[in-house]
Design a protein around this motif. Structure first.
Motif, PDB file in Angstrom:
ATOM      1  N   ARG A 159       0.857  -1.191   0.000  1.00  0.00           N
ATOM      2  CA  ARG A 159       0.000   0.000   0.000  1.00  0.00           C
ATOM      3  C   ARG A 159       0.892   1.239   0.000  1.00  0.00           C
ATOM      4  NH1 ARG A 159      -5.279   1.633   3.434  1.00  0.00           N
ATOM      5  NH2 ARG A 159      -4.918   3.858   3.590  1.00  0.00           N
ATOM      6  N   ILE A 160       0.595   2.169  -0.916  1.00  0.00           N
ATOM      7  CA  ILE A 160       1.412   3.379  -0.980  1.00  0.00           C
ATOM      8  C   ILE A 160       0.603   4.656  -0.765  1.00  0.00           C
ATOM      9  CG2 ILE A 160       3.225   2.389  -2.419  1.00  0.00           C
ATOM     10  CD1 ILE A 160       1.944   3.652  -4.851  1.00  0.00           C
ATOM     11  N   ALA A 161      -0.732   4.581  -0.879  1.00  0.00           N
ATOM     12  CA  ALA A 161      -1.548   5.782  -0.690  1.00  0.00           C
ATOM     13  C   ALA A 161      -3.021   5.387  -0.642  1.00  0.00           C
ATOM     14  CB  ALA A 161      -1.310   6.782  -1.814  1.00  0.00           C
ATOM     15  N   ALA A 162      -3.874   6.372  -0.376  1.00  0.00           N
ATOM     16  CA  ALA A 162      -5.320   6.154  -0.411  1.00  0.00           C
ATOM     17  C   ALA A 162      -5.993   7.447  -0.836  1.00  0.00           C
ATOM     18  CB  ALA A 162      -5.835   5.714   0.955  1.00  0.00           C
ATOM     19  N   SER A 163      -7.186   7.317  -1.409  1.00  0.00           N
ATOM     20  CA  SER A 163      -7.940   8.482  -1.871  1.00  0.00           C
ATOM     21  C   SER A 163      -9.414   8.260  -1.551  1.00  0.00           C
ATOM     22  CB  SER A 163      -7.755   8.677  -3.374  1.00  0.00           C
ATOM     23  OG  SER A 163      -8.415   9.846  -3.836  1.00  0.00           O
ATOM     24  N   PRO A 164     -10.101   9.246  -0.987  1.00  0.00           N
ATOM     25  CA  PRO A 164     -11.511   9.056  -0.621  1.00  0.00           C
ATOM     26  C   PRO A 164     -12.409   8.874  -1.832  1.00  0.00           C
ATOM     27  CG  PRO A 164     -10.864  11.349  -0.351  1.00  0.00           C
ATOM     28  CD  PRO A 164      -9.606  10.591  -0.625  1.00  0.00           C
ATOM     29  N   SER A 267      -2.167   0.713  -4.464  1.00  0.00           N
ATOM     30  CA  SER A 267      -1.186  -0.298  -4.085  1.00  0.00           C
ATOM     31  C   SER A 267      -0.254  -0.612  -5.242  1.00  0.00           C
ATOM     32  CB  SER A 267      -1.882  -1.590  -3.648  1.00  0.00           C
ATOM     33  OG  SER A 267      -2.721  -1.373  -2.541  1.00  0.00           O
ATOM     34  N   LEU A 268       0.929  -1.047  -4.895  1.00  0.00           N
ATOM     35  CA  LEU A 268       1.878  -1.557  -5.875  1.00  0.00           C
ATOM     36  C   LEU A 268       1.899  -3.068  -5.723  1.00  0.00           C
ATOM     37  CD1 LEU A 268       3.578   0.110  -7.858  1.00  0.00           C
ATOM     38  CD2 LEU A 268       5.549  -0.290  -6.414  1.00  0.00           C
ATOM     39  N   VAL A 269       1.651  -3.775  -6.811  1.00  0.00           N
ATOM     40  CA  VAL A 269       1.531  -5.228  -6.795  1.00  0.00           C
ATOM     41  C   VAL A 269       2.651  -5.826  -7.629  1.00  0.00           C
ATOM     42  CG1 VAL A 269       0.008  -7.169  -7.326  1.00  0.00           C
ATOM     43  CG2 VAL A 269      -0.966  -4.996  -6.582  1.00  0.00           C
ATOM     44  N   PHE A 270       3.346  -6.810  -7.078  1.00  0.00           N
ATOM     45  CA  PHE A 270       4.471  -7.405  -7.791  1.00  0.00           C
ATOM     46  C   PHE A 270       4.679  -8.828  -7.333  1.00  0.00           C
ATOM     47  CE2 PHE A 270       5.671  -4.712  -4.271  1.00  0.00           C
ATOM     48  CZ  PHE A 270       6.480  -5.512  -3.483  1.00  0.00           C
ATOM     49  N   ASP A 285       9.877   2.655  -2.461  1.00  0.00           N
ATOM     50  CA  ASP A 285      10.135   3.631  -1.400  1.00  0.00           C
ATOM     51  C   ASP A 285       9.904   5.056  -1.900  1.00  0.00           C
ATOM     52  OD1 ASP A 285      10.803   1.551   0.266  1.00  0.00           O
ATOM     53  OD2 ASP A 285      12.966   1.752  -0.038  1.00  0.00           O
ATOM     54  N   HIS A 286      10.313   5.325  -3.140  1.00  0.00           N
ATOM     55  CA  HIS A 286      10.151   6.673  -3.704  1.00  0.00           C
ATOM     56  C   HIS A 286       8.675   7.033  -3.861  1.00  0.00           C
ATOM     57  CE1 HIS A 286      11.075  10.188  -6.178  1.00  0.00           C
ATOM     58  NE2 HIS A 286      10.187   9.750  -7.053  1.00  0.00           N
ATOM     59  N   LEU A 287       7.869   6.109  -4.376  1.00  0.00           N
ATOM     60  CA  LEU A 287       6.445   6.389  -4.568  1.00  0.00           C
ATOM     61  C   LEU A 287       5.730   6.538  -3.232  1.00  0.00           C
ATOM     62  CD1 LEU A 287       5.481   4.057  -7.562  1.00  0.00           C
ATOM     63  CD2 LEU A 287       6.041   6.492  -7.602  1.00  0.00           C
ATOM     64  N   ALA A 288       6.068   5.669  -2.280  1.00  0.00           N
ATOM     65  CA  ALA A 288       5.421   5.754  -0.971  1.00  0.00           C
ATOM     66  C   ALA A 288       5.716   7.089  -0.301  1.00  0.00           C
ATOM     67  CB  ALA A 288       5.886   4.600  -0.085  1.00  0.00           C
ATOM     68  N   LEU A 289       6.945   7.554  -0.421  1.00  0.00           N
ATOM     69  CA  LEU A 289       7.316   8.842   0.165  1.00  0.00           C
ATOM     70  C   LEU A 289       6.661   9.997  -0.587  1.00  0.00           C
ATOM     71  CD1 LEU A 289       9.052  10.401   2.209  1.00  0.00           C
ATOM     72  CD2 LEU A 289      10.903  10.386   0.515  1.00  0.00           C
ATOM     73  N   GLY A 290       6.668   9.914  -1.915  1.00  0.00           N
ATOM     74  CA  GLY A 290       6.117  10.994  -2.726  1.00  0.00           C
ATOM     75  C   GLY A 290       4.617  11.131  -2.614  1.00  0.00           C
ATOM     76  N   MET A 291       3.916  10.063  -2.198  1.00  0.00           N
ATOM     77  CA  MET A 291       2.461  10.094  -2.112  1.00  0.00           C
ATOM     78  C   MET A 291       1.971  10.128  -0.666  1.00  0.00           C
ATOM     79  SD  MET A 291       1.437   7.545  -5.265  1.00  0.00           S
ATOM     80  CE  MET A 291      -0.254   8.147  -5.351  1.00  0.00           C
ATOM     81  N   GLN A 292       2.808  10.561   0.250  1.00  0.00           N
ATOM     82  CA  GLN A 292       2.426  10.623   1.660  1.00  0.00           C
ATOM     83  C   GLN A 292       1.204  11.496   1.883  1.00  0.00           C
ATOM     84  OE1 GLN A 292       5.968  11.865   3.750  1.00  0.00           O
ATOM     85  NE2 GLN A 292       6.361   9.792   4.484  1.00  0.00           N
TER      86      GLN A 292
END
Length: 306
Positions: A159-164, A267-270, A285-292
């Motif tokens: 999971r890297i982010a969420a949106s309502p 989410s990022l799935v791999f 890590d870059h996407l998770a940080l950038g989408m905080q």
């Protein structure tokens, strides 16, 4: 020579048209090249070269083999070079990613551009589509998904982010059909439906595929349905990020903003891997940080009157 080196010998002979020249380019004795090609032909069970005292030329089987062997060797050499670089902390090689159109173009591309600038030897191969993609079957390193019911037990999910979840409609539609005051009131409205959409976390049953809801227009793309919503054809349910621009401009009006509508998870799935490539680990890590702060995408207030 082992099989890989025999393939190299074959490719050099095919490229140069000479066993002698191939041996020179490989810096080995000519008999070694000859034996390697002969062993390769014996293992395959067919001749790869026509040989005469004056020239060497490929057979039909040799032509087919060359067409596969040459690019395979290039890819293998690139892989080895990439892994050697990664062993020293260098991000290189090719990252193949697939992602939804709206999320990808608006939010992920800027982050990917930053990532590429930091790692100039990295190559990006990007696929933008709104249908569910199996990253393993399609040869992607990872897939970005916007949903929560990720049931792929063979895959790893980060999971890297969420949106309502947001409900919205065009002012012209609301003037014609009225503004719903409750979720149950949506039963009297035209709901635009995303085909095969996976329901977001916490979405009420009236919004999660209830058979009582009519769907005059269905599509497998939120971007497409958004166009119909702007044109006044009904109420759209989508992640906030997908409708942010239209809500800000007023071409769509947010509905029932106080209702508990749930959220979409990005989410990022791999594939499960014993050793994850450095480039993929760094990207995650870059996407998770950038989408905080992604969940803080602000949308316009709800409609209060037609």
């Amino acid at each position: 020579m082992d099989t890989l080196e025999a393939m190299r010998a074959f490719v050099k002979v095919a490229e140069s048209g000479s066993f002698t020249e191939a041996a020179r380019r490989l810096d080995v004795a000519k008999p070694l090249v000859t034996r390697a090609v002969q062993a390769l032909e014996a293992r395959i069970g067919t001749r790869l070269f026509h040989r005469t005292t004056r020239r060497v030329s490929l057979t039909d089987a040799g032509q087919r083999y060359l067409g596969k062997a040459a690019p395979a060797l290039v890819e293998f050499d690139e892989l080895e070079a990439s892994l050697r670089g990664e062993a020293h902390g260098e991000v290189s090689g090719t990252l193949r990613l697939t992602m939804p159109v709206s999320l990808g173009v608006r939010y992920l591309v800027p982050l990917l551009a930053e990532f590429k600038a930091r790692h100039p030897r990295l190559r990006l191969d990007l696929d933008f589509c709104d249908h569910l993609v199996d990253p393993v079957a399609r040869g992607f390193d990872a897939a970005v998904r916007v949903s929560t019911r990720l049931e792929d037990s063979a895959l790893t999910i980060r999971r890297i982010a969420a949106s309502p979840v947001v409900l919205a409609a065009a002012p012209a539609y609301l003037a014609r059909a009225g503004v719903p005051d409750t979720l149950e009131g949506l039963r009297d409205h035209q709901m635009l439906e995303v085909i095969a959409e996976r329901a977001a976390t916490g979405v009420p049953r009236v919004l999660a595929g209830d058979a009582a809801l009519g769907a005059p227009i269905r599509a497998n793309s939120v971007e497409a349905l958004k166009g119909f919503a702007v044109a006044g054809h009904g109420v759209i349910r989508a992640p906030a990020f997908a409708l942010a621009e239209e809500l800000a401009s007023g071409s769509l009006v947010r509905l029932l903003s106080d209702a508990a509508l749930g959220e979409y998870v990005v989410s990022l799935v791999f594939a499960n891997r014993t050793m994850m490539p450095l480039r993929l680990r760094r990207l995650i890590d870059h996407l998770a940080l950038g989408m905080q702060d992604f969940a803080e995408v602000v949308v316009a207030p709800r409609a209060r009157s037609a």
